[in-house]
Design an enzyme around this catalytic site. Structure first.
Site, PDB file in Angstrom:
ATOM      1  N   ASP A 121     -73.426  -0.460  63.362  1.00 35.18           N
ATOM      2  CA  ASP A 121     -72.041  -0.145  63.333  1.00 35.18           C
ATOM      3  C   ASP A 121     -71.042  -1.484  62.659  1.00 35.18           C
ATOM      4  O   ASP A 121     -70.072  -1.138  61.947  1.00 35.18           O
ATOM      5  CB  ASP A 121     -71.383  -0.182  65.061  1.00 35.18           C
ATOM      6  CG  ASP A 121     -71.677   0.986  65.410  1.00 35.18           C
ATOM      7  OD1 ASP A 121     -72.031   2.027  65.064  1.00 35.18           O
ATOM      8  OD2 ASP A 121     -71.478   0.964  66.702  1.00 35.18           O
ATOM      9  N   HIS A 171     -65.787  -2.016  67.811  1.00 33.61           N
ATOM     10  CA  HIS A 171     -65.160  -1.525  66.574  1.00 33.61           C
ATOM     11  C   HIS A 171     -63.677  -2.360  66.379  1.00 33.61           C
ATOM     12  O   HIS A 171     -63.330  -2.564  65.426  1.00 33.61           O
ATOM     13  CB  HIS A 171     -64.859   0.044  66.644  1.00 33.61           C
ATOM     14  CG  HIS A 171     -66.088   0.697  66.451  1.00 33.61           C
ATOM     15  ND1 HIS A 171     -67.095   0.618  65.288  1.00 33.61           N
ATOM     16  CD2 HIS A 171     -66.870   1.377  67.053  1.00 33.61           C
ATOM     17  CE1 HIS A 171     -68.134   1.398  65.356  1.00 33.61           C
ATOM     18  NE2 HIS A 171     -68.081   1.832  66.829  1.00 33.61           N
ATOM     19  N   HIS A 177     -78.234  -1.335  67.032  1.00 35.03           N
ATOM     20  CA  HIS A 177     -77.061  -0.264  66.692  1.00 35.03           C
ATOM     21  C   HIS A 177     -75.843  -0.717  66.715  1.00 35.03           C
ATOM     22  O   HIS A 177     -75.007  -0.557  65.763  1.00 35.03           O
ATOM     23  CB  HIS A 177     -77.042   0.888  67.928  1.00 35.03           C
ATOM     24  CG  HIS A 177     -75.997   1.861  67.442  1.00 35.03           C
ATOM     25  ND1 HIS A 177     -76.294   3.002  66.256  1.00 35.03           N
ATOM     26  CD2 HIS A 177     -74.811   2.090  67.698  1.00 35.03           C
ATOM     27  CE1 HIS A 177     -75.260   3.765  66.321  1.00 35.03           C
ATOM     28  NE2 HIS A 177     -74.390   3.237  66.867  1.00 35.03           N
ATOM     29  N   HIS A 228     -71.414   5.083  60.516  1.00 36.22           N
ATOM     30  CA  HIS A 228     -72.765   4.951  60.373  1.00 36.22           C
ATOM     31  C   HIS A 228     -72.690   5.486  59.014  1.00 36.22           C
ATOM     32  O   HIS A 228     -73.846   5.076  58.332  1.00 36.22           O
ATOM     33  CB  HIS A 228     -73.223   6.249  61.334  1.00 36.22           C
ATOM     34  CG  HIS A 228     -73.104   5.851  62.619  1.00 36.22           C
ATOM     35  ND1 HIS A 228     -73.236   6.930  63.842  1.00 36.22           N
ATOM     36  CD2 HIS A 228     -72.672   5.001  63.493  1.00 36.22           C
ATOM     37  CE1 HIS A 228     -73.401   6.457  64.927  1.00 36.22           C
ATOM     38  NE2 HIS A 228     -72.461   5.197  65.000  1.00 36.22           N
TER      39      HIS A 228
END
Length: 289
Positions: A241, A264, A237, A79
């Site tokens: 990321d 991720h 979001h 973030h």
């Protein structure tokens, strides 16, 4: 036309609880010299050890991106780095007095605003930018990430969930400060209510609450507001990321990155693929913006 590297004009800071560790942390952002990149410093540990925010230092991608070495680690850095990338900051020192930066409200807005308030200053070195000349593709199971030539950095994220409150969401945004602040920065991290107990058992989400994450139930959003900030907040979001993880390449991108079912682990694998494909050829594949 060349673009200089940038750092911040003065110090900035923000403090709060870490999402997964539950530790209180103060993050202090300091100017850094040319070609420094982002250095993370643990001021709570003897000798103030440091680690570079770089894909080669990633040691975990479970529910966030963690970097570290033999003596230190910093959890959930994406973030912060997303805001750094969006603002056009190349060089920065981030001092932390715990092992995870503050989660704030689960978005990157507080980091963006604090760093913007600090101001940017141009430096005496040129920024390196990677521009693809052909389409690059990463595939793993149901996830696909592609990188194609474009005039600017554009991110497209596509979420596909068999869930009535998500189904399929898609967002495309060109990364420049004002658009990022308006369209991406305030999109919050999220999880499903049935995951919360399992996350706690794994030692995760210790600092998580309805103040800093969107918790999705079968037929409702379990947050005080009971509404989302955007109808497609989850896809936004994921773009937030993704941008933070892309910073770990160490070189800025100019092109269109499209990620279908990103996460991720896939983001970092994609960054490693970019490095393998292009960074061994930096003099040829990397140009000054």
């Amino acid at each position: 036309m060349t673009t200089p590297q940038y750092t911040i004009a003065k110090e900035a800071d923000f403090k709060g609880i870490g999402l997964h560790t539950g530790n209180m942390c103060k993050a202090v952002f300091k100017p850094a010299s040319e070609n420094n990149g982002v250095t993370l410093v643990r001021t709570d540990l003897p000798g103030h050890p440091r680690v570079q925010a770089h894909y080669s230092n990633v040691i975990s991608v479970i529910r966030g991106t963690t970097v570290g070495n033999d003596v230190m680690r910093v959890h959930t850095i994406e973030h912060m780095l997303s805001a750094v990338y969006a603002l056009g900051i190349d060089n920065l020192i981030i001092e932390l007095n715990a092992n995870e930066p503050p989660v704030a409200d689960g978005s990157s807005r507080v980091f963006f605003d604090a760093l913007k308030e600090a101001g940017l200053v141009a430096q005496n070195a040129e920024r390196k930018v990677l521009r693809p000349t052909e389409r690059l593709e990463y595939k793993n199971s149901d996830t696909e990430v592609t990188f194609e030539p474009a005039d600017e950095l554009k991110l497209t994220t596509v979420l596909i969930y068999k869930h009535p409150l998500i189904k399929q969401q898609e967002i495309s945004v060109t990364i420049e400060p004002d658009r990022y602040r308006q369209e991406i920065a305030s999109a919050r991290t999220f999880c499903f209510d049935y995951e919360v107990e399992a996350l706690k058992k794994q030692g995760l989400a210790k600092g998580g609450s309805l103040d800093n994450a969107v918790v999705i139930g079968l037929d409702r959003i379990h947050n005080k507001e009971k509404v989302l900030r955007f109808p497609d907040e989850f896809a936004r979001h994921k773009a937030l990321d993704l941008l933070g993880d892309l910073f770990l390449l160490g070189i800025r991108l100019q092109g269109h990155v499209k990620a279908v079912r990103p996460g991720h682990g896939h983001n970092i694998n994609f960054v490693k693929l970019l490095a393998e494909k292009f960074l061994s050829e930096v003099p040829h594949a990397t140009h000054n913006a």
